[in-house]
Motif scaffolding. Structure first.
Motif, PDB file in Angstrom:
ATOM      1  N   PRO A 172      36.597  54.353  48.809  1.00  0.00           N
ATOM      2  CA  PRO A 172      36.035  55.700  48.640  1.00  0.00           C
ATOM      3  C   PRO A 172      37.070  56.645  48.031  1.00  0.00           C
ATOM      4  O   PRO A 172      38.245  56.604  48.396  1.00  0.00           O
ATOM      5  CB  PRO A 172      35.682  56.116  50.071  1.00  0.00           C
ATOM      6  N   PHE A 173      36.638  57.456  47.079  1.00  0.00           N
ATOM      7  CA  PHE A 173      37.470  58.457  46.393  1.00  0.00           C
ATOM      8  C   PHE A 173      38.432  57.853  45.376  1.00  0.00           C
ATOM      9  O   PHE A 173      39.066  58.582  44.625  1.00  0.00           O
ATOM     10  CB  PHE A 173      38.262  59.321  47.387  1.00  0.00           C
ATOM     11  N   TYR A 174      38.568  56.521  45.349  1.00  0.00           N
ATOM     12  CA  TYR A 174      39.490  55.888  44.404  1.00  0.00           C
ATOM     13  C   TYR A 174      38.780  54.985  43.409  1.00  0.00           C
ATOM     14  O   TYR A 174      39.148  54.928  42.248  1.00  0.00           O
ATOM     15  CB  TYR A 174      40.553  55.073  45.146  1.00  0.00           C
ATOM     16  N   GLY A 175      37.796  54.231  43.857  1.00  0.00           N
ATOM     17  CA  GLY A 175      37.092  53.308  42.976  1.00  0.00           C
ATOM     18  C   GLY A 175      37.461  51.861  43.231  1.00  0.00           C
ATOM     19  O   GLY A 175      37.925  51.494  44.317  1.00  0.00           O
ATOM     20  N   SER A 176      37.284  51.029  42.204  1.00  0.00           N
ATOM     21  CA  SER A 176      37.465  49.585  42.356  1.00  0.00           C
ATOM     22  C   SER A 176      38.942  49.204  42.429  1.00  0.00           C
ATOM     23  O   SER A 176      39.798  49.823  41.786  1.00  0.00           O
ATOM     24  CB  SER A 176      36.824  48.844  41.185  1.00  0.00           C
ATOM     25  N   TYR A 177      39.210  48.161  43.170  1.00  0.00           N
ATOM     26  CA  TYR A 177      40.530  47.538  43.205  1.00  0.00           C
ATOM     27  C   TYR A 177      40.754  46.752  41.909  1.00  0.00           C
ATOM     28  O   TYR A 177      39.824  46.488  41.148  1.00  0.00           O
ATOM     29  CB  TYR A 177      40.624  46.546  44.363  1.00  0.00           C
ATOM     30  N   TYR A 178      41.995  46.352  41.706  1.00  0.00           N
ATOM     31  CA  TYR A 178      42.320  45.390  40.659  1.00  0.00           C
ATOM     32  C   TYR A 178      42.120  43.982  41.233  1.00  0.00           C
ATOM     33  O   TYR A 178      42.355  43.745  42.417  1.00  0.00           O
ATOM     34  CB  TYR A 178      43.769  45.565  40.209  1.00  0.00           C
ATOM     35  N   ALA A 179      41.704  43.038  40.400  1.00  0.00           N
ATOM     36  CA  ALA A 179      41.572  41.639  40.830  1.00  0.00           C
ATOM     37  C   ALA A 179      41.926  40.724  39.670  1.00  0.00           C
ATOM     38  O   ALA A 179      41.447  40.929  38.554  1.00  0.00           O
ATOM     39  CB  ALA A 179      40.156  41.349  41.320  1.00  0.00           C
ATOM     40  N   PRO A 200      38.107  33.968  34.028  1.00  0.00           N
ATOM     41  CA  PRO A 200      37.960  33.161  35.249  1.00  0.00           C
ATOM     42  C   PRO A 200      37.364  33.950  36.419  1.00  0.00           C
ATOM     43  O   PRO A 200      36.644  33.377  37.241  1.00  0.00           O
ATOM     44  CB  PRO A 200      39.398  32.734  35.572  1.00  0.00           C
ATOM     45  N   LEU A 201      37.656  35.249  36.486  1.00  0.00           N
ATOM     46  CA  LEU A 201      37.157  36.057  37.599  1.00  0.00           C
ATOM     47  C   LEU A 201      35.634  36.132  37.566  1.00  0.00           C
ATOM     48  O   LEU A 201      34.968  35.923  38.591  1.00  0.00           O
ATOM     49  CB  LEU A 201      37.771  37.453  37.548  1.00  0.00           C
ATOM     50  N   GLU A 202      35.077  36.419  36.407  1.00  0.00           N
ATOM     51  CA  GLU A 202      33.619  36.462  36.286  1.00  0.00           C
ATOM     52  C   GLU A 202      33.009  35.110  36.605  1.00  0.00           C
ATOM     53  O   GLU A 202      31.958  35.012  37.247  1.00  0.00           O
ATOM     54  CB  GLU A 202      33.210  36.904  34.878  1.00  0.00           C
ATOM     55  N   ARG A 203      33.676  34.039  36.181  1.00  0.00           N
ATOM     56  CA  ARG A 203      33.138  32.694  36.393  1.00  0.00           C
ATOM     57  C   ARG A 203      33.138  32.321  37.874  1.00  0.00           C
ATOM     58  O   ARG A 203      32.164  31.754  38.372  1.00  0.00           O
ATOM     59  CB  ARG A 203      33.932  31.669  35.583  1.00  0.00           C
ATOM     60  N   ILE A 204      34.219  32.640  38.597  1.00  0.00           N
ATOM     61  CA  ILE A 204      34.261  32.276  40.015  1.00  0.00           C
ATOM     62  C   ILE A 204      33.270  33.117  40.813  1.00  0.00           C
ATOM     63  O   ILE A 204      32.619  32.616  41.738  1.00  0.00           O
ATOM     64  CB  ILE A 204      35.691  32.404  40.596  1.00  0.00           C
TER      65      ILE A 204
END
Length: 263
Positions: free
Chosen positions: A129-136, A108-112
Motif C-alpha cells: 500500500p502507498f508504494y506499489g509493486s515489488y521487484y521480482a 522466465p517470470l511470466e512463464r513461471i
C-alpha cells in the motif's frame, strides 16, 4: 490453496523430485516433499540469449554477505535495514533493466507465473500500500557457494507485505553452468524454529549445530531446468568452481490463498 500459518516440523514423505502439479505444489508448501523440478522449462537457446543479455549489465555483490554473491536486480533483504521507501524507489529502474533483457530474449517470470496458474494458483507480484509493486526476478551468480541459511520473510521483513506470508518457496532457472558436477544445492529436512536464532552467525548464516542429524537431499542444476524448494528448510549451495548463473525470485503463500512473487 491453503496451508498452516505456522511452520511445523513435519518430515518429508520421501526424498524424490516431483514435477509441478496442483498437488505437488501444495505438498511442497506443506513441507511434505523436498523439491519440484520443471525439466526443460526453457530451451538452451533461450537460456543462452538471456545469459548473454545479462552480461551487458553490471552485477553487484550483496553487502555483508560471505562468500560473495553477485546479482542484477534489488532485494528486500538488502533494504530491510535501510528503508522500505528506498527499496521502492529502486523498483522502477530495476524493473526497466530486467524488462530490457527479457524483451531481447524471453521472460522466465511470466512463464513461471503462467505455470502456477495452470495448477490453479492465484498469483501476482507482491505489492505494498502507498508504494506499489515489488521487484521480482534476480539474475544471480552463486559461484563461491553459500552459508547454511533459511529465507523466511516473516522473520526478516517485518512491516512489509511479504512478512504476512504463511509459507515461502524459491524458484530458480539455471542459465549458465560450467561443465562439472559442482554447485549442487543441499536442502535439509529441518525447518527453522524461533529457538534456532541462537545458532545465527552473521547477517544470514547459521552454525551447522542447528542440523543435528537431519536428513538431506542435494540436487544437481541443469541449464533450462527450474528448481523449487521450501526456503524455510535449512539449505546451502556448494561452491561451483566455474560459472553458475541463474534467474530467480521468492514465492510466498498469503493467508487468503494468493501466491505472490518478489525479490
Amino acid at each position: 490453496m491453503t496451508t498452516s500459518n505456522q511452520i511445523k516440523s513435519a518430515l518429508w514423505e520421501n526424498k524424490q523430485e516431483y514435477p509441478l502439479t496442483r498437488e505437488s505444489l501444495k505438498m511442497l508448501l506443506e513441507h511434505r516433499i523436498p523439491l519440484i523440478r520443471l525439466k526443460d522449462f526453457a530451451t538452451t537457446e533461450e537460456c543462452e540469449m538471456l545469459y548473454a543479455q545479462s552480461q551487458l549489465l553490471n552485477f553487484n555483490a550483496y553487502q555483508d554477505v560471505s562468500p560473495k554473491i553477485e546479482k542484477v536486480g534489488i532485494t528486500v533483504f538488502e533494504y530491510n535495514s535501510i528503508s522500505k521507501g528506498d527499496y521502492f524507489k529502486g523498483v522502477e529502474q530495476a524493473t526497466k533493466l530486467r524488462d530490457s533483457i527479457t524483451a531481447a530474449s524471453f521472460n522466465p517470470l511470466e512463464r513461471i507465473m503462467a505455470k502456477f496458474r495452470e495448477c490453479g494458483a492465484n498469483v501476482r507480484i507482491a505489492s505494498e500500500p502507498f508504494y506499489g509493486s515489488y521487484y521480482a526476478g534476480l539474475i544471480r551468480k552463486i559461484e563461491h557457494g553459500t552459508q547454511l541459511h533459511i529465507d523466511f520473510a516473516p522473520l526478516e521483513q517485518s512491516g512489509w507485505e511479504v512478512c504476512t506470508i504463511t509459507a515461502q518457496l524459491s524458484w530458480t532457472l539455471y542459465l549458465k553452468l560450467s561443465p562439472n558436477s559442482h554447485g549442487k544445492t543441499c536442502i535439509y529436512d529441518r525447518q527453522w524454529q524461533p529457538e534456532d536464532e541462537q545458532y545465527k552467525l552473521d547477517s544470514y548464516g547459521y552454525s551447522d549445530k542447528v542440523l543435528a542429524d537431519a536428513d538431506a537431499i542435494a540436487f544437481q542444476p541443469y541449464v533450462g531446468d527450474v528448481l523449487l524448494f521450501n526456503t524455510t528448510n535449512f539449505h546451502y549451495v556448494e561452491p561451483m568452481h566455474g560459472q553458475r548463473v541463474a534467474f530467480t525470485s521468492m514465492i510466498g503463500l498469503l493467508p487468503n490463498g494468493e501466491i505472490i512473487f518478489w525479490s
